[in-house]
Design a protein around this motif. Structure first.
Motif, mmCIF file in Angstrom:
data_model
loop_
_atom_site.group_PDB
_atom_site.id
_atom_site.type_symbol
_atom_site.label_atom_id
_atom_site.label_comp_id
_atom_site.label_asym_id
_atom_site.label_seq_id
_atom_site.Cartn_x
_atom_site.Cartn_y
_atom_site.Cartn_z
ATOM 1 N N SER A 1 0.827 -1.207 0.000
ATOM 2 C CA SER A 1 0.000 0.000 0.000
ATOM 3 C C SER A 1 0.861 1.257 0.000
ATOM 4 O O SER A 1 0.584 2.214 -0.728
ATOM 5 N N TYR B 1 -16.056 -11.551 1.069
ATOM 6 C CA TYR B 1 -15.030 -10.873 0.281
ATOM 7 C C TYR B 1 -15.414 -10.874 -1.191
ATOM 8 O O TYR B 1 -15.929 -11.868 -1.719
ATOM 9 N N ASP C 1 -6.040 1.755 -2.792
ATOM 10 C CA ASP C 1 -5.198 0.624 -3.225
ATOM 11 C C ASP C 1 -5.696 0.022 -4.532
ATOM 12 O O ASP C 1 -4.899 -0.431 -5.357
ATOM 13 N N ARG C 2 -7.011 -0.036 -4.705
ATOM 14 C CA ARG C 2 -7.575 -0.692 -5.890
ATOM 15 C C ARG C 2 -7.034 -0.061 -7.169
ATOM 16 O O ARG C 2 -6.569 -0.762 -8.076
ATOM 17 N N ASP D 1 -3.694 -1.067 4.581
ATOM 18 C CA ASP D 1 -4.439 -0.985 3.328
ATOM 19 C C ASP D 1 -5.214 0.325 3.291
ATOM 20 O O ASP D 1 -5.450 0.957 4.323
ATOM 21 N N VAL E 1 -7.001 -2.823 -0.437
ATOM 22 C CA VAL E 1 -8.256 -2.303 0.130
ATOM 23 C C VAL E 1 -8.683 -3.032 1.397
ATOM 24 O O VAL E 1 -8.855 -2.430 2.453
ATOM 25 N N TYR E 2 -8.882 -4.358 1.331
ATOM 26 C CA TYR E 2 -9.346 -5.102 2.510
ATOM 27 C C TYR E 2 -9.221 -6.600 2.251
ATOM 28 O O TYR E 2 -8.982 -7.030 1.134
ATOM 29 N N ARG F 1 -13.791 -5.535 -5.387
ATOM 30 C CA ARG F 1 -13.597 -4.385 -4.506
ATOM 31 C C ARG F 1 -12.118 -4.129 -4.243
ATOM 32 O O ARG F 1 -11.735 -3.012 -3.890
ATOM 33 N N SER F 2 -11.291 -5.128 -4.423
ATOM 34 C CA SER F 2 -9.854 -4.981 -4.219
ATOM 35 C C SER F 2 -9.112 -4.650 -5.509
ATOM 36 O O SER F 2 -8.076 -3.978 -5.465
ATOM 37 N N PHE G 1 -4.183 -8.214 0.420
ATOM 38 C CA PHE G 1 -4.920 -7.772 -0.747
ATOM 39 C C PHE G 1 -5.054 -6.260 -0.673
ATOM 40 O O PHE G 1 -5.078 -5.700 0.426
#
Length: 385
Positions: free
Chosen positions: A108, A196, A160-161, A156, A147-148, A200-201, A145
Protein backbone atom coordinates in the motif's frame (compact mmCIF):
# COMPACT_ATOMS: atom_id res chain seq x y z
CA UNK A 1 -7.36 -32.40 -25.58
CA UNK A 2 -10.46 -30.65 -26.96
CA UNK A 3 -8.37 -27.74 -28.19
CA UNK A 4 -5.92 -30.08 -29.90
CA UNK A 5 -8.69 -32.21 -31.44
CA UNK A 6 -10.46 -29.19 -32.89
CA UNK A 7 -7.21 -27.87 -34.33
CA UNK A 8 -6.44 -31.23 -35.92
CA UNK A 9 -9.91 -31.47 -37.50
CA UNK A 10 -9.63 -27.94 -38.87
CA UNK A 11 -6.21 -28.65 -40.35
CA UNK A 12 -7.46 -31.86 -41.98
CA UNK A 13 -10.44 -30.04 -43.49
CA UNK A 14 -8.20 -27.35 -44.95
CA UNK A 15 -5.90 -29.93 -46.50
CA UNK A 16 -8.84 -31.87 -48.01
CA UNK A 17 -10.36 -28.74 -49.55
CA UNK A 18 -7.04 -27.33 -50.72
CA UNK A 19 -7.64 -24.05 -48.91
CA UNK A 20 -4.99 -24.33 -46.25
CA UNK A 21 -3.81 -20.94 -45.02
CA UNK A 22 -0.42 -20.23 -43.48
CA UNK A 23 -0.26 -21.85 -40.04
CA UNK A 24 -0.65 -19.51 -37.09
CA UNK A 25 0.22 -20.95 -33.71
CA UNK A 26 -1.79 -19.67 -30.75
CA UNK A 27 -0.18 -18.89 -27.41
CA UNK A 28 1.29 -21.97 -25.85
CA UNK A 29 -0.54 -23.39 -22.84
CA UNK A 30 0.81 -22.52 -19.42
CA UNK A 31 1.76 -25.17 -16.87
CA UNK A 32 2.81 -22.97 -13.98
CA UNK A 33 4.59 -23.94 -10.78
CA UNK A 34 5.15 -21.78 -7.74
CA UNK A 35 8.35 -22.74 -5.95
CA UNK A 36 8.64 -21.73 -2.30
CA UNK A 37 12.23 -20.92 -1.38
CA UNK A 38 11.72 -22.56 2.01
CA UNK A 39 11.94 -25.90 0.14
CA UNK A 40 15.41 -25.19 -1.25
CA UNK A 41 17.16 -27.51 1.19
CA UNK A 42 14.87 -30.53 0.84
CA UNK A 43 13.57 -30.17 -2.74
CA UNK A 44 16.01 -27.90 -4.58
CA UNK A 45 15.40 -26.38 -8.00
CA UNK A 46 18.39 -28.37 -9.24
CA UNK A 47 16.32 -31.54 -8.77
CA UNK A 48 13.69 -30.42 -11.31
CA UNK A 49 14.30 -32.61 -14.39
CA UNK A 50 15.04 -31.12 -17.82
CA UNK A 51 11.95 -32.78 -19.29
CA UNK A 52 9.61 -31.21 -16.73
CA UNK A 53 6.25 -30.16 -18.24
CA UNK A 54 6.50 -26.86 -16.33
CA UNK A 55 6.46 -23.88 -18.71
CA UNK A 56 6.55 -21.06 -16.11
CA UNK A 57 8.38 -21.26 -12.78
CA UNK A 58 7.38 -18.67 -10.14
CA UNK A 59 10.00 -18.14 -7.46
CA UNK A 60 8.32 -17.18 -4.17
CA UNK A 61 8.80 -14.81 -2.52
CA UNK A 62 10.46 -11.46 -2.72
CA UNK A 63 9.03 -8.94 -0.26
CA UNK A 64 9.04 -5.19 0.35
CA UNK A 65 11.17 -3.37 2.92
CA UNK A 66 11.29 0.41 3.15
CA UNK A 67 9.64 0.68 -0.24
CA UNK A 68 12.14 -1.57 -2.02
CA UNK A 69 12.28 -5.15 -3.29
CA UNK A 70 14.25 -7.59 -1.13
CA UNK A 71 14.82 -11.35 -0.97
CA UNK A 72 15.68 -12.59 2.49
CA UNK A 73 15.97 -16.31 1.73
CA UNK A 74 19.51 -17.43 2.65
CA UNK A 75 19.47 -19.80 -0.35
CA UNK A 76 18.54 -17.10 -2.90
CA UNK A 77 21.95 -16.96 -4.61
CA UNK A 78 22.04 -20.74 -5.07
CA UNK A 79 18.40 -20.80 -6.15
CA UNK A 80 19.03 -18.15 -8.80
CA UNK A 81 22.02 -20.11 -10.10
CA UNK A 82 19.86 -23.24 -10.20
CA UNK A 83 17.17 -21.37 -12.16
CA UNK A 84 19.77 -20.32 -14.71
CA UNK A 85 20.96 -23.91 -15.01
CA UNK A 86 17.41 -25.21 -15.39
CA UNK A 87 16.78 -22.65 -18.14
CA UNK A 88 19.93 -23.85 -19.90
CA UNK A 89 18.64 -27.39 -19.70
CA UNK A 90 15.11 -26.33 -20.73
CA UNK A 91 15.47 -23.20 -22.92
CA UNK A 92 11.71 -22.72 -23.33
CA UNK A 93 11.18 -22.27 -19.58
CA UNK A 94 10.14 -18.85 -18.29
CA UNK A 95 11.06 -17.89 -14.72
CA UNK A 96 9.28 -15.13 -12.80
CA UNK A 97 9.99 -13.53 -9.45
CA UNK A 98 6.85 -13.48 -7.31
CA UNK A 99 6.63 -10.49 -4.98
CA UNK A 100 4.43 -10.55 -1.88
CA UNK A 101 2.38 -13.46 -0.59
CA UNK A 102 0.08 -13.80 2.40
CA UNK A 103 1.34 -11.66 5.26
CA UNK A 104 3.69 -9.56 3.11
CA UNK A 105 3.24 -5.88 3.84
CA UNK A 106 4.50 -2.74 2.19
CA UNK A 107 2.43 -2.74 -1.00
CA UNK A 108 0.00 0.00 0.00
CA UNK A 109 2.83 2.41 0.83
CA UNK A 110 4.96 1.41 -2.16
CA UNK A 111 2.07 1.93 -4.59
CA UNK A 112 0.71 5.09 -2.97
CA UNK A 113 2.25 7.81 -5.17
CA UNK A 114 3.86 8.06 -8.58
CA UNK A 115 7.22 8.64 -6.92
CA UNK A 116 6.87 5.68 -4.55
CA UNK A 117 5.80 3.40 -7.41
CA UNK A 118 8.71 4.50 -9.56
CA UNK A 119 11.21 3.94 -6.74
CA UNK A 120 9.79 0.57 -5.79
CA UNK A 121 9.69 -0.79 -9.33
CA UNK A 122 13.18 0.59 -10.03
CA UNK A 123 14.50 -1.34 -7.03
CA UNK A 124 12.90 -4.56 -8.33
CA UNK A 125 14.29 -4.02 -11.82
CA UNK A 126 17.76 -3.36 -10.42
CA UNK A 127 17.73 -6.39 -8.13
CA UNK A 128 16.22 -8.98 -10.45
CA UNK A 129 17.01 -7.81 -13.97
CA UNK A 130 20.31 -5.96 -13.59
CA UNK A 131 22.20 -7.56 -10.72
CA UNK A 132 20.75 -10.99 -11.57
CA UNK A 133 20.42 -10.53 -15.32
CA UNK A 134 19.19 -13.57 -17.21
CA UNK A 135 17.55 -15.32 -14.26
CA UNK A 136 14.04 -13.94 -14.57
CA UNK A 137 11.72 -13.38 -17.51
CA UNK A 138 9.01 -11.57 -15.60
CA UNK A 139 7.46 -10.27 -12.40
CA UNK A 140 4.45 -11.74 -10.59
CA UNK A 141 2.63 -9.34 -8.25
CA UNK A 142 1.03 -11.15 -5.29
CA UNK A 143 -0.56 -8.34 -3.24
CA UNK A 144 -2.85 -9.96 -0.64
CA UNK A 145 -4.92 -7.77 -0.75
CA UNK A 146 -5.50 -4.17 -1.77
CA UNK A 147 -8.26 -2.30 0.13
CA UNK A 148 -9.35 -5.10 2.51
CA UNK A 149 -9.40 -8.82 3.17
CA UNK A 150 -5.72 -9.46 3.90
CA UNK A 151 -4.02 -9.90 7.28
CA UNK A 152 -5.35 -7.31 9.71
CA UNK A 153 -1.87 -6.01 10.57
CA UNK A 154 -1.14 -5.09 6.92
CA UNK A 155 -1.71 -1.45 5.93
CA UNK A 156 -4.44 -0.99 3.33
CA UNK A 157 -6.27 2.00 1.88
CA UNK A 158 -9.38 2.57 -0.30
CA UNK A 159 -7.14 3.92 -3.10
CA UNK A 160 -5.20 0.62 -3.22
CA UNK A 161 -7.57 -0.69 -5.89
CA UNK A 162 -6.55 1.94 -8.42
CA UNK A 163 -2.96 2.00 -7.24
CA UNK A 164 -2.62 -1.73 -7.94
CA UNK A 165 -3.40 -1.02 -11.60
CA UNK A 166 -0.94 1.87 -11.65
CA UNK A 167 1.72 -0.34 -10.08
CA UNK A 168 1.28 -2.96 -12.80
CA UNK A 169 1.57 -0.22 -15.43
CA UNK A 170 4.75 1.06 -13.80
CA UNK A 171 6.28 -2.42 -14.01
CA UNK A 172 5.28 -2.52 -17.65
CA UNK A 173 6.86 0.92 -18.23
CA UNK A 174 10.22 0.14 -16.61
CA UNK A 175 10.69 -3.46 -17.71
CA UNK A 176 12.15 -4.34 -21.08
CA UNK A 177 9.76 -5.15 -23.89
CA UNK A 178 8.75 -8.80 -23.79
CA UNK A 179 9.20 -9.13 -20.02
CA UNK A 180 6.15 -10.79 -18.47
CA UNK A 181 3.98 -9.02 -15.90
CA UNK A 182 1.52 -11.30 -14.11
CA UNK A 183 -0.46 -11.25 -10.86
CA UNK A 184 -1.89 -13.84 -8.49
CA UNK A 185 -5.49 -12.82 -7.80
CA UNK A 186 -7.90 -14.28 -5.20
CA UNK A 187 -11.17 -16.16 -5.48
CA UNK A 188 -12.03 -17.26 -1.92
CA UNK A 189 -15.11 -15.38 -0.74
CA UNK A 190 -14.25 -15.40 2.96
CA UNK A 191 -11.26 -13.44 4.25
CA UNK A 192 -10.20 -11.61 7.41
CA UNK A 193 -12.93 -8.98 7.06
CA UNK A 194 -15.72 -11.47 6.36
CA UNK A 195 -17.47 -11.87 3.01
CA UNK A 196 -15.03 -10.87 0.28
CA UNK A 197 -15.42 -9.60 -3.28
CA UNK A 198 -12.26 -9.48 -5.45
CA UNK A 199 -13.71 -6.65 -7.55
CA UNK A 200 -13.60 -4.39 -4.51
CA UNK A 201 -9.85 -4.98 -4.22
CA UNK A 202 -8.88 -5.05 -7.89
CA UNK A 203 -9.99 -3.32 -11.09
CA UNK A 204 -10.32 -6.67 -12.81
CA UNK A 205 -11.14 -5.30 -16.25
CA UNK A 206 -8.08 -3.05 -16.28
CA UNK A 207 -5.80 -5.81 -14.99
CA UNK A 208 -7.22 -8.16 -17.60
CA UNK A 209 -5.95 -5.75 -20.24
CA UNK A 210 -2.62 -4.81 -18.61
CA UNK A 211 -1.36 -8.18 -17.38
CA UNK A 212 0.08 -10.97 -19.50
CA UNK A 213 -1.38 -13.66 -17.24
CA UNK A 214 -3.81 -13.72 -14.32
CA UNK A 215 -2.85 -16.51 -11.94
CA UNK A 216 -6.29 -17.30 -10.53
CA UNK A 217 -6.00 -18.60 -6.98
CA UNK A 218 -8.91 -21.03 -7.23
CA UNK A 219 -8.26 -22.47 -3.78
CA UNK A 220 -8.41 -21.31 -0.15
CA UNK A 221 -12.20 -21.39 -0.39
CA UNK A 222 -12.45 -23.39 2.80
CA UNK A 223 -10.17 -21.98 5.51
CA UNK A 224 -10.18 -20.84 9.11
CA UNK A 225 -12.44 -17.99 7.96
CA UNK A 226 -15.15 -20.50 6.99
CA UNK A 227 -18.03 -21.20 9.40
CA UNK A 228 -17.83 -25.00 8.92
CA UNK A 229 -15.44 -27.69 7.72
CA UNK A 230 -15.53 -27.52 3.96
CA UNK A 231 -13.62 -28.03 0.73
CA UNK A 232 -10.49 -26.07 -0.14
CA UNK A 233 -11.25 -25.98 -3.88
CA UNK A 234 -14.66 -27.41 -4.84
CA UNK A 235 -15.11 -27.57 -8.60
CA UNK A 236 -18.77 -26.54 -8.57
CA UNK A 237 -21.31 -25.06 -6.17
CA UNK A 238 -22.67 -27.62 -3.72
CA UNK A 239 -26.29 -26.88 -2.73
CA UNK A 240 -25.75 -28.34 0.76
CA UNK A 241 -22.94 -25.87 1.48
CA UNK A 242 -24.37 -23.64 4.27
CA UNK A 243 -22.73 -20.45 2.93
CA UNK A 244 -25.24 -17.77 1.91
CA UNK A 245 -26.25 -18.32 -1.71
CA UNK A 246 -24.68 -15.04 -2.85
CA UNK A 247 -21.27 -16.19 -1.58
CA UNK A 248 -21.67 -19.89 -2.39
CA UNK A 249 -22.33 -19.10 -6.06
CA UNK A 250 -18.78 -17.80 -6.53
CA UNK A 251 -16.91 -19.80 -3.86
CA UNK A 252 -15.97 -22.66 -6.18
CA UNK A 253 -13.63 -23.13 -9.12
CA UNK A 254 -16.23 -22.84 -11.90
CA UNK A 255 -17.98 -19.92 -10.22
CA UNK A 256 -14.69 -18.07 -9.76
CA UNK A 257 -13.81 -18.48 -13.44
CA UNK A 258 -17.24 -17.21 -14.45
CA UNK A 259 -16.84 -14.25 -12.09
CA UNK A 260 -13.53 -13.17 -13.60
CA UNK A 261 -14.82 -13.58 -17.14
CA UNK A 262 -17.86 -11.43 -16.25
CA UNK A 263 -15.50 -8.73 -14.99
CA UNK A 264 -13.59 -8.52 -18.24
CA UNK A 265 -10.59 -10.82 -17.77
CA UNK A 266 -10.20 -12.72 -21.06
CA UNK A 267 -10.11 -16.51 -20.90
CA UNK A 268 -6.78 -16.68 -22.75
CA UNK A 269 -5.11 -14.82 -19.87
CA UNK A 270 -6.61 -16.87 -17.03
CA UNK A 271 -4.45 -19.62 -15.52
CA UNK A 272 -6.36 -21.91 -13.18
CA UNK A 273 -4.86 -22.52 -9.75
CA UNK A 274 -4.80 -25.93 -8.06
CA UNK A 275 -3.74 -26.63 -4.47
CA UNK A 276 -1.09 -29.27 -3.82
CA UNK A 277 -1.72 -29.07 -0.05
CA UNK A 278 -4.57 -29.96 2.28
CA UNK A 279 -6.59 -28.13 4.91
CA UNK A 280 -7.83 -29.79 8.06
CA UNK A 281 -10.60 -29.09 10.56
CA UNK A 282 -11.09 -30.44 14.08
CA UNK A 283 -14.86 -30.86 13.91
CA UNK A 284 -17.23 -31.07 16.86
CA UNK A 285 -19.26 -33.98 15.48
CA UNK A 286 -19.16 -36.33 12.52
CA UNK A 287 -22.59 -35.34 11.25
CA UNK A 288 -24.34 -37.18 8.42
CA UNK A 289 -21.45 -36.91 5.93
CA UNK A 290 -18.13 -37.77 7.60
CA UNK A 291 -17.36 -34.32 9.01
CA UNK A 292 -18.34 -32.30 5.93
CA UNK A 293 -20.07 -28.98 6.69
CA UNK A 294 -19.76 -29.47 10.43
CA UNK A 295 -18.82 -26.76 12.97
CA UNK A 296 -15.22 -27.00 14.13
CA UNK A 297 -12.99 -25.90 17.00
CA UNK A 298 -9.67 -25.46 15.19
CA UNK A 299 -7.91 -25.89 11.88
CA UNK A 300 -4.64 -27.47 10.84
CA UNK A 301 -2.45 -27.62 7.75
CA UNK A 302 -1.63 -30.72 5.72
CA UNK A 303 1.62 -29.85 4.05
CA UNK A 304 1.50 -31.86 0.86
CA UNK A 305 0.57 -35.01 -0.99
CA UNK A 306 3.11 -37.13 0.89
CA UNK A 307 1.39 -36.17 4.15
CA UNK A 308 -2.01 -36.97 2.65
CA UNK A 309 -0.83 -40.42 1.61
CA UNK A 310 0.57 -41.05 5.08
CA UNK A 311 -2.83 -40.23 6.57
CA UNK A 312 -4.59 -42.48 4.07
CA UNK A 313 -2.33 -45.37 5.11
CA UNK A 314 -2.95 -44.79 8.83
CA UNK A 315 -5.67 -46.89 10.52
CA UNK A 316 -8.75 -44.86 11.42
CA UNK A 317 -8.79 -42.67 8.33
CA UNK A 318 -11.39 -43.16 5.59
CA UNK A 319 -11.45 -41.54 2.15
CA UNK A 320 -14.55 -40.08 0.50
CA UNK A 321 -15.45 -38.41 -2.81
CA UNK A 322 -17.98 -35.68 -3.54
CA UNK A 323 -19.71 -36.01 -6.94
CA UNK A 324 -20.48 -32.27 -7.31
CA UNK A 325 -17.38 -30.73 -5.75
CA UNK A 326 -15.37 -33.39 -7.64
CA UNK A 327 -12.90 -33.60 -4.83
CA UNK A 328 -11.88 -36.11 -2.14
CA UNK A 329 -11.64 -35.75 1.61
CA UNK A 330 -10.39 -37.79 4.56
CA UNK A 331 -12.12 -38.32 7.87
CA UNK A 332 -11.00 -39.82 11.17
CA UNK A 333 -14.04 -40.64 13.28
CA UNK A 334 -12.11 -41.36 16.49
CA UNK A 335 -10.22 -38.04 16.31
CA UNK A 336 -13.04 -36.08 14.63
CA UNK A 337 -10.65 -34.74 11.98
CA UNK A 338 -11.70 -33.68 8.48
CA UNK A 339 -9.10 -33.06 5.72
CA UNK A 340 -9.82 -31.52 2.33
CA UNK A 341 -7.14 -32.31 -0.26
CA UNK A 342 -6.60 -32.96 -3.96
CA UNK A 343 -5.32 -36.11 -5.63
CA UNK A 344 -4.31 -36.89 -9.23
CA UNK A 345 -7.95 -37.58 -10.15
CA UNK A 346 -9.28 -34.25 -8.90
CA UNK A 347 -6.28 -32.28 -10.16
CA UNK A 348 -6.76 -33.86 -13.60
CA UNK A 349 -10.44 -32.93 -13.59
CA UNK A 350 -9.55 -29.28 -12.87
CA UNK A 351 -6.88 -29.21 -15.57
CA UNK A 352 -9.31 -30.69 -18.08
CA UNK A 353 -11.87 -28.10 -17.02
CA UNK A 354 -9.36 -25.30 -17.68
CA UNK A 355 -8.55 -26.72 -21.11
CA UNK A 356 -12.22 -27.19 -21.97
CA UNK A 357 -13.10 -23.61 -20.97
CA UNK A 358 -10.34 -22.22 -23.19
CA UNK A 359 -8.24 -20.91 -20.31
CA UNK A 360 -4.53 -20.34 -20.85
CA UNK A 361 -3.54 -23.24 -18.64
CA UNK A 362 -3.20 -24.27 -15.01
CA UNK A 363 -0.75 -23.84 -12.17
CA UNK A 364 -0.18 -25.20 -8.71
CA UNK A 365 0.60 -23.89 -5.29
CA UNK A 366 3.09 -25.28 -4.58
CA UNK A 367 5.71 -27.47 -6.28
CA UNK A 368 7.34 -28.63 -3.05
CA UNK A 369 4.03 -30.16 -1.94
CA UNK A 370 4.09 -32.83 -4.66
CA UNK A 371 5.45 -36.32 -4.08
CA UNK A 372 8.70 -37.68 -5.50
CA UNK A 373 6.88 -39.21 -8.49
CA UNK A 374 5.36 -35.81 -9.43
CA UNK A 375 1.92 -37.44 -9.29
CA UNK A 376 0.02 -34.15 -9.07
CA UNK A 377 2.17 -32.26 -11.60
CA UNK A 378 1.76 -35.05 -14.14
CA UNK A 379 -2.03 -34.95 -13.70
CA UNK A 380 -2.04 -31.15 -13.97
CA UNK A 381 0.00 -31.00 -17.16
CA UNK A 382 -1.60 -33.88 -19.09
CA UNK A 383 -4.29 -31.88 -20.97
CA UNK A 384 -1.74 -29.27 -22.09
CA UNK A 385 0.99 -31.49 -23.49
Amino acid sequence: MLRNALAACAALLLVMTGTAAPATAGPRPVVGAYYGNWYSGSKPISAIPSDTPITHLFYAFATIENGKCVVNAPTAAKDFADILDLKRRKPSLKALISIGGWGAGGFSDAALTRESRQAFVASCVDLFFTRHAGVFDGVDVDWEFPVYGGPTEITDRPQDRHNMTLLVREFRRQLARGTLVTAALPTGRLQTDGPYDPARSFDLGALGRDLDLVMLMTYDMGTGFSPVATFNAPLREVPEDPLPAADRRWNNVAGAVDYYLRHGVPAHKLVLGTPFYGRGFQVRAEGPDHGLYQPYDSTFWVNGYDDVQRLRATPGWSEHWHPVARTPWLYNAAERKFVSFENPRSIGIRAEYAERRGLRGAFMWELGNDDARHSLLNALSRPFR
